[in-house]
Design a protein around this motif. Structure first.
Motif, PDB file in Angstrom:
ATOM      1  N   ALA A  11     -11.321 -17.425  25.716  1.00 52.33           N
ATOM      2  CA  ALA A  11     -11.156 -17.435  27.143  1.00 52.33           C
ATOM      3  C   ALA A  11      -9.812 -16.685  27.258  1.00 52.33           C
ATOM      4  CB  ALA A  11     -11.025 -18.689  27.855  1.00 52.33           C
ATOM      5  N   GLU A  12      -8.709 -16.998  26.484  1.00 52.15           N
ATOM      6  CA  GLU A  12      -7.472 -16.276  26.791  1.00 52.15           C
ATOM      7  C   GLU A  12      -7.792 -14.722  26.270  1.00 52.15           C
ATOM      8  OE1 GLU A  12      -2.810 -16.798  25.859  1.00 52.15           O
ATOM      9  OE2 GLU A  12      -4.073 -17.364  24.440  1.00 52.15           O
ATOM     10  N   TYR A  13      -8.428 -14.614  25.231  1.00 58.19           N
ATOM     11  CA  TYR A  13      -8.601 -13.254  24.759  1.00 58.19           C
ATOM     12  C   TYR A  13      -9.665 -12.462  25.976  1.00 58.19           C
ATOM     13  CZ  TYR A  13     -10.886  -9.529  21.997  1.00 58.19           C
ATOM     14  OH  TYR A  13     -11.200  -8.296  21.441  1.00 58.19           O
ATOM     15  N   GLU A  14     -10.550 -12.955  26.433  1.00 53.77           N
ATOM     16  CA  GLU A  14     -11.304 -12.377  27.475  1.00 53.77           C
ATOM     17  C   GLU A  14     -10.395 -11.921  28.688  1.00 53.77           C
ATOM     18  OE1 GLU A  14     -13.894 -10.507  30.001  1.00 53.77           O
ATOM     19  OE2 GLU A  14     -14.272 -10.970  27.775  1.00 53.77           O
ATOM     20  N   ARG A  15      -9.226 -12.950  29.289  1.00 49.93           N
ATOM     21  CA  ARG A  15      -8.506 -12.705  30.232  1.00 49.93           C
ATOM     22  C   ARG A  15      -7.594 -11.496  29.749  1.00 49.93           C
ATOM     23  NH1 ARG A  15      -6.787 -13.443  34.851  1.00 49.93           N
ATOM     24  NH2 ARG A  15      -4.494 -13.711  35.332  1.00 49.93           N
ATOM     25  N   ALA A  16      -7.049 -11.368  28.585  1.00 51.06           N
ATOM     26  CA  ALA A  16      -6.306 -10.309  28.017  1.00 51.06           C
ATOM     27  C   ALA A  16      -6.962  -8.867  28.254  1.00 51.06           C
ATOM     28  CB  ALA A  16      -5.722 -10.378  26.628  1.00 51.06           C
ATOM     29  N   LEU A  17      -8.480  -9.002  27.923  1.00 53.61           N
ATOM     30  CA  LEU A  17      -9.176  -7.787  28.005  1.00 53.61           C
ATOM     31  C   LEU A  17      -9.332  -7.568  29.326  1.00 53.61           C
ATOM     32  CD1 LEU A  17     -12.126  -8.631  25.388  1.00 53.61           C
ATOM     33  CD2 LEU A  17     -10.191  -6.683  25.141  1.00 53.61           C
ATOM     34  N   ILE A  18      -9.546  -8.438  30.281  1.00 54.55           N
ATOM     35  CA  ILE A  18      -9.500  -7.982  31.782  1.00 54.55           C
ATOM     36  C   ILE A  18      -8.243  -7.370  32.206  1.00 54.55           C
ATOM     37  CG2 ILE A  18      -9.689  -8.918  34.170  1.00 54.55           C
ATOM     38  CD1 ILE A  18     -11.666 -11.238  32.701  1.00 54.55           C
ATOM     39  N   LEU A  19      -7.156  -7.879  31.939  1.00 52.69           N
ATOM     40  CA  LEU A  19      -5.877  -7.257  32.208  1.00 52.69           C
ATOM     41  C   LEU A  19      -5.695  -5.945  31.512  1.00 52.69           C
ATOM     42  CD1 LEU A  19      -3.553 -10.472  32.047  1.00 52.69           C
ATOM     43  CD2 LEU A  19      -4.516  -9.370  34.215  1.00 52.69           C
ATOM     44  N   GLU A  20      -6.101  -5.776  30.485  1.00 47.76           N
ATOM     45  CA  GLU A  20      -6.007  -4.577  29.697  1.00 47.76           C
ATOM     46  C   GLU A  20      -6.931  -3.286  30.444  1.00 47.76           C
ATOM     47  OE1 GLU A  20      -7.408  -3.320  25.632  1.00 47.76           O
ATOM     48  OE2 GLU A  20      -5.624  -4.704  25.312  1.00 47.76           O
ATOM     49  N   ARG A  21      -8.196  -3.706  30.773  1.00 43.81           N
ATOM     50  CA  ARG A  21      -8.940  -3.004  31.469  1.00 43.81           C
ATOM     51  C   ARG A  21      -8.272  -2.483  32.900  1.00 43.81           C
ATOM     52  NH1 ARG A  21     -13.120  -6.193  29.163  1.00 43.81           N
ATOM     53  NH2 ARG A  21     -13.276  -7.556  31.010  1.00 43.81           N
ATOM     54  N   ALA A  22      -7.906  -3.413  33.411  1.00 46.95           N
ATOM     55  CA  ALA A  22      -7.347  -3.154  34.863  1.00 46.95           C
ATOM     56  C   ALA A  22      -6.194  -2.119  34.511  1.00 46.95           C
ATOM     57  CB  ALA A  22      -6.717  -4.407  35.339  1.00 46.95           C
ATOM     58  N   GLU A  23      -5.365  -2.309  33.737  1.00 45.97           N
ATOM     59  CA  GLU A  23      -4.128  -1.341  33.393  1.00 45.97           C
ATOM     60  C   GLU A  23      -4.479  -0.126  33.208  1.00 45.97           C
ATOM     61  OE1 GLU A  23      -0.443   0.186  33.279  1.00 45.97           O
ATOM     62  OE2 GLU A  23      -1.040  -1.941  33.937  1.00 45.97           O
ATOM     63  N   ALA A  24      -5.807   0.013  32.021  1.00 44.95           N
ATOM     64  CA  ALA A  24      -6.333   1.428  31.907  1.00 44.95           C
ATOM     65  C   ALA A  24      -7.013   2.023  33.107  1.00 44.95           C
ATOM     66  CB  ALA A  24      -7.308   1.262  30.889  1.00 44.95           C
ATOM     67  N   ALA A  25      -7.465   1.413  34.183  1.00 48.34           N
ATOM     68  CA  ALA A  25      -7.899   1.832  35.370  1.00 48.34           C
ATOM     69  C   ALA A  25      -6.627   2.355  35.974  1.00 48.34           C
ATOM     70  CB  ALA A  25      -8.856   0.700  36.227  1.00 48.34           C
ATOM     71  N   ARG A  26      -5.653   1.508  36.023  1.00 47.86           N
ATOM     72  CA  ARG A  26      -4.426   2.150  36.974  1.00 47.86           C
ATOM     73  C   ARG A  26      -3.978   3.557  36.332  1.00 47.86           C
ATOM     74  NH1 ARG A  26      -3.729  -3.515  37.541  1.00 47.86           N
ATOM     75  NH2 ARG A  26      -2.525  -3.717  35.494  1.00 47.86           N
ATOM     76  N   ASP A  27      -3.617   3.373  34.935  1.00 46.76           N
ATOM     77  CA  ASP A  27      -3.263   4.472  34.116  1.00 46.76           C
ATOM     78  C   ASP A  27      -4.191   5.812  34.547  1.00 46.76           C
ATOM     79  OD1 ASP A  27      -1.202   2.854  33.039  1.00 46.76           O
ATOM     80  OD2 ASP A  27      -2.307   2.948  31.228  1.00 46.76           O
ATOM     81  N   ALA A  28      -5.402   5.592  34.573  1.00 40.74           N
ATOM     82  CA  ALA A  28      -6.531   6.857  35.020  1.00 40.74           C
ATOM     83  C   ALA A  28      -6.196   7.196  36.510  1.00 40.74           C
ATOM     84  CB  ALA A  28      -7.796   6.282  34.591  1.00 40.74           C
TER      85      ALA A  28
END
Length: 191
Positions: free
Chosen positions: A121-138
């Protein structure tokens, strides 16, 4: 573990936003034999540990009681907090049943599985945050404005500088330009 005749069964439900519903979780808990009056819940992110429903439930749970959840991720997503909660449950002699994962925390295998699922569950949350940061970078790479738009455009800054140069106070300049004093100080710092 032997449960006494006064042992009760409680349930906990959680959704992250008001757009979501706890109906499916409620149905599953009721089908598992949890009395409707003994189901507590929250509408808040699992990453937040200050949850009224969970706090109220923790005050009621006693040794021998059973806590039923649809899935472990309903209890939380932070591994450290999940481990603390699971340790508390075990130390208080509370039984935990997770319907989706088929976990019974009173067994060594159940405790091991609970730790694994909490990690996932923590790993999934980290992935969600990582995807959100990648979207902000894009978005930044494409020149898109992120966050709130600035309250002062170039025209307002020029007007404010002229007013300040004429001796008008910052409070009055902020009012005339239609921005907060903080915005004025941010855009035109005192030198």
């Amino acid at each position: 573990m032997t449960t006494s005749s006064t042992s009760r069964t409680y349930g906990y439900v959680r959704v992250s936003t008001r757009r979501q519903t706890v109906d499916q979780q409620m149905d599953a808990l009721l089908a598992a034999g949890v009395p409707a009056d003994n189901i507590y819940g929250d509408v808040i992110s699992g990453a937040k540990w200050d949850r009224d429903g969970l706090s109220d439930l923790r005050k009621l749970l006693r040794s021998g009681d059973t806590l039923v959840v649809v899935a472990l991720d309903r209890l939380g997503r932070s591994l450290s907090e999940m481990v603390k909660l699971l340790d508390w449950i075990v130390s208080e002699g509370i039984e935990l049943r997770s319907l989706r994962e088929g976990i019974d925390l009173t067994t060594p295998t159940g405790r091991m599985l609970a730790g694994i699922f909490a990690s996932l569950a923590e790993y999934e949350r980290a992935l969600i945050l990582e995807r959100a940061e990648a979207a902000r970078d894009a978005a930044r790479a494409r020149g898109r404005q992120l966050g709130r738009p600035k309250s002062m455009d170039a025209e307002k800054i020029e007007t404010a500088r002229a007013l300040l140069a004429s001796g008008i106070s910052r409070v009055q300049v902020a009012k005339r330009v239609g921005v907060s004093r903080a915005a004025l100080y941010r855009e035109i710092p005192v030198v």
